[in-house]
Design a protein around this motif. Structure first.
Motif, PDB file in Angstrom:
ATOM      1  N   TYR A  98       0.806  -1.219   0.000  1.00 20.34           N
ATOM      2  CA  TYR A  98       0.000   0.000   0.000  1.00 20.34           C
ATOM      3  C   TYR A  98       0.841   1.272   0.000  1.00 20.34           C
ATOM      4  O   TYR A  98       2.041   1.253   0.284  1.00 20.34           O
ATOM      5  CB  TYR A  98      -0.938   0.017   1.207  1.00 20.34           C
ATOM      6  N   LYS A  99       0.128   2.362  -0.314  1.00 22.56           N
ATOM      7  CA  LYS A  99       0.658   3.710  -0.148  1.00 22.56           C
ATOM      8  C   LYS A  99      -0.522   4.634   0.125  1.00 22.56           C
ATOM      9  O   LYS A  99      -1.404   4.805  -0.718  1.00 22.56           O
ATOM     10  CB  LYS A  99       1.418   4.184  -1.392  1.00 22.56           C
ATOM     11  N   PHE A 100      -0.590   5.190   1.324  1.00 22.87           N
ATOM     12  CA  PHE A 100      -1.635   6.142   1.696  1.00 22.87           C
ATOM     13  C   PHE A 100      -1.241   6.781   3.017  1.00 22.87           C
ATOM     14  O   PHE A 100      -0.178   6.489   3.568  1.00 22.87           O
ATOM     15  CB  PHE A 100      -3.005   5.455   1.789  1.00 22.87           C
ATOM     16  N   LYS A 101      -2.102   7.660   3.530  1.00 24.47           N
ATOM     17  CA  LYS A 101      -1.862   8.289   4.834  1.00 24.47           C
ATOM     18  C   LYS A 101      -2.902   7.763   5.819  1.00 24.47           C
ATOM     19  O   LYS A 101      -4.078   7.641   5.486  1.00 24.47           O
ATOM     20  CB  LYS A 101      -1.938   9.815   4.734  1.00 24.47           C
ATOM     21  N   GLN A 102      -2.455   7.489   7.055  1.00 25.27           N
ATOM     22  CA  GLN A 102      -3.343   6.901   8.048  1.00 25.27           C
ATOM     23  C   GLN A 102      -3.171   7.596   9.386  1.00 25.27           C
ATOM     24  O   GLN A 102      -2.064   7.999   9.764  1.00 25.27           O
ATOM     25  CB  GLN A 102      -3.043   5.404   8.193  1.00 25.27           C
ATOM     26  N   SER A 103      -4.288   7.726  10.097  1.00 24.59           N
ATOM     27  CA  SER A 103      -4.243   8.281  11.455  1.00 24.59           C
ATOM     28  C   SER A 103      -3.807   7.201  12.431  1.00 24.59           C
ATOM     29  O   SER A 103      -3.717   6.023  12.093  1.00 24.59           O
ATOM     30  CB  SER A 103      -5.633   8.791  11.847  1.00 24.59           C
ATOM     31  N   ASP A 104      -3.550   7.600  13.666  1.00 23.99           N
ATOM     32  CA  ASP A 104      -3.370   6.617  14.730  1.00 23.99           C
ATOM     33  C   ASP A 104      -4.711   5.941  15.016  1.00 23.99           C
ATOM     34  O   ASP A 104      -5.768   6.386  14.560  1.00 23.99           O
ATOM     35  CB  ASP A 104      -2.849   7.300  15.999  1.00 23.99           C
ATOM     36  N   ASP A 105      -4.683   4.880  15.806  1.00 28.84           N
ATOM     37  CA  ASP A 105      -5.913   4.214  16.219  1.00 28.84           C
ATOM     38  C   ASP A 105      -6.817   5.220  16.925  1.00 28.84           C
ATOM     39  O   ASP A 105      -6.374   6.021  17.756  1.00 28.84           O
ATOM     40  CB  ASP A 105      -5.558   3.059  17.167  1.00 28.84           C
ATOM     41  N   LEU A 106      -8.116   5.175  16.603  1.00 26.83           N
ATOM     42  CA  LEU A 106      -9.066   6.164  17.119  1.00 26.83           C
ATOM     43  C   LEU A 106      -9.804   5.699  18.369  1.00 26.83           C
ATOM     44  O   LEU A 106     -10.722   6.385  18.826  1.00 26.83           O
ATOM     45  CB  LEU A 106     -10.093   6.511  16.034  1.00 26.83           C
TER      46      LEU A 106
END
Length: 512
Positions: A98-106
């Protein structure tokens, strides 16, 4: 005293009000409260049948998945939720898959709308989903936010991990078309439970929840985002419960390995840059290779031979076959029977006895019985006499060096992936790459070969496609490799006009 108690009570009331304000209530689709709908979904899911009611649709091809439009009732809630999500810190995520941007666990975020949705999803909706599936879903909270922008992608995978039972995605996207990319693609599977091809693509839609059962056949991907000005924002995660029983994983056959072809040094003289046939230069190459376990030999083939190859490969007579399955790789490989004469000759060169010996001289590896072993180097004079002339044959105690190879074609959308079985089957080996047709290839296009340490994020080496540059890399049992997905940047010129860029490579692996 009474006054002080009253003041304290007043302060506590204010604190309680503030705490209460920190969670907004997420009112979900009224379909969730409809008992007839729940029964209909439960029956259809168990029988692998279709069902629809208003904004809810269940389809079981190629595997059970459910779509609920207008999942959150309040427009203002979803707009505020989106604003809170965009204010989060996002981390760039990039590897073979993959390649994308992700937040920390919510699961511990305190923003009012994030908290409200989390409560609704893992409370009321989890209970509804457990009733539909007829299983006890755990209260485990597993949710994060992802931003997919231009060229971002999540390639074919099945989501299977211990405890994951149902995957979900809530889309918070602007008006979206299939031409923007970023679709959720669902794969059909073959009899051995390997993915075959995309049979359904779901276009992201604002405030739409998609969920599907995690199983041995739940292969899916997020197609590459092709829009340069839209952000595919989504919340996703998993509901946990007892895993679906999994059949034994399919173990595919390795590429066929062969010993060298009986071809002498005439081929080397015909094809190779004379610099690399110089014995003293070979010694320099070996010294550098032994220091770093890798080397790139520029202008490796004679210029006229390289030009002849480059002109022959795009010819229509060459037959290219797509190689999969898509959870492991996606590129094209040439049918050897269709190769023009000069390409066949180069193929023979890389498999020839003379080339095996040359590689031994370049690397110090024992890829030919005439190449010195460690014991040979300790007793060099004596062993030279024992080996005799080039007509000698290897002793019975020596293993026979072999190789396996492909002629590959790379273009937009091609890649290879690391796979669960790769580490257990890893071997000591020498990789060879000889690219052609890539004079203007840029690193941002992808298509480079990345070497990584097993079970670690550490990247050990990156080999970029470079015209007529022979790359040699020695890897051990703890080193894995993949070819990075070739993205849409490779498909467009700086002017924005489409241009289907293609390059080729001879890819060989040699074993002592």
């Amino acid at each position: 005293m009474n006054c002080k108690r009253q003041q304290g009570d007043s302060e506590n009331d204010e604190k309680r009000k503030k705490i209460k304000k920190r969670e907004e209530i997420a009112e979900l689709s009224p379909l969730i409260d409809n008992e007839n709908v729940k029964r209909g979904v439960k029956e259809a899911w168990s029988q692998r049948a279709q069902y629809s009611h208003g904004a809810l649709e269940l389809n079981c091809h190629p595997f059970p998945h459910c779509i609920i439009k207008n999942f959150i009732q309040s427009d203002s809630f979803t707009e505020n939720l989106k604003r809170e999500l965009l204010d989060l810190n996002f981390h760039e995520k990039s590897n073979d898959l993959y390649k994308f941007k992700q937040s920390d666990d919510l699961k511990k975020r305190k923003e009012p709308h994030i908290t409200g949705l989390r409560t609704a999803l893992f409370g009321k909706f989890r209970s509804w989903l457990g009733d539909v599936l007829g299983v006890e879903l755990e209260p485990t909270v597993d949710i994060s936010c992802a931003k997919y922008q231009y060229t971002d992608v999540l390639l074919c995978h099945d989501d299977e991990l211990e405890g994951r039972r149902v995957a979900f995605i809530l889309y918070l996207v602007p008006p979206w078309e299939s031409s923007d990319g970023g679709t959720l693609d669902l794969f059909s599977t073959e009899s051995n439970f390997e993915p075959h091809c995309v049979v359904k693509s779901l276009v992201p839609t604002w405030n739409t929840l998609v969920l599907f059962e995690v199983s041995p056949i739940s292969f899916h991907q997020v197609a590459e985002v092709l829009s340069e000005d839209k952000c595919r924002l989504s919340l996703s995660g998993w509901f946990h419960g007892p895993s679906v029983e999994r059949p034994p994983r399919h173990m595919e056959a390795s590429l066929a390995r062969s010993p060298h072809l009986p071809r002498d040094e005439t081929l080397l003289l015909e094809w190779l840059n004379p610099l690399y046939l110089d014995v003293s230069y070979q010694a320099q190459v070996q010294e550098e290779f032994e220091d770093s376990s890798e080397i790139q030999l520029k202008n490796f083939l004679k210029e006229e031979k390289f030009k002849e190859l480059s002109e022959a490969l795009p010819l229509t007579e060459v037959k290219w076959n797509k190689r999969g399955p898509p959870n492991r790789r996606c590129y094209e490989v040439a049918s050897l029977e269709s190769l023009p004469e000069c390409v066949s000759a180069c193929w023979e060169l890389l498999r020839s006895e003379a080339f095996f010996l040359l590689l031994s001289n370049f690397t110090g590896l024992r890829l030919h019985y005439l190449s010195p072993s460690d014991e040979d180097e300790n007793e060099e004079g004596q062993e030279r006499g024992a080996r005799g002339s080039s007509g000698d044959t290897p002793s019975a105690s020596q293993s026979t060096p072999v190789c396996a190879g492909e002629l590959r074609r790379w273009t937009h959308g091609a890649y290879t992936l690391l796979h669960d079985g790769d580490a257990s089957r890893a071997e000591y080996a020498l990789d060879l790459l000889l690219p052609l047709g890539c004079p203007e290839w840029q690193p941002e296009f992808g298509g480079f070969t990345s070497y990584v340490a097993n079970e670690e994020d550490e990247e050990l080496l990156t080999v970029y496609p470079e015209e007529n540059s022979l790359a040699l890399v020695y890897r051990d049992k703890e080193t894995l490799k993949f070819v990075k997905h070739i993205n849409h940047r490779s498909f467009t010129l700086p002017t924005g006009d489409p241009c289907l860029r293609t390059f080729y490579d001879f890819s060989f692996v040699y074993y002592e």
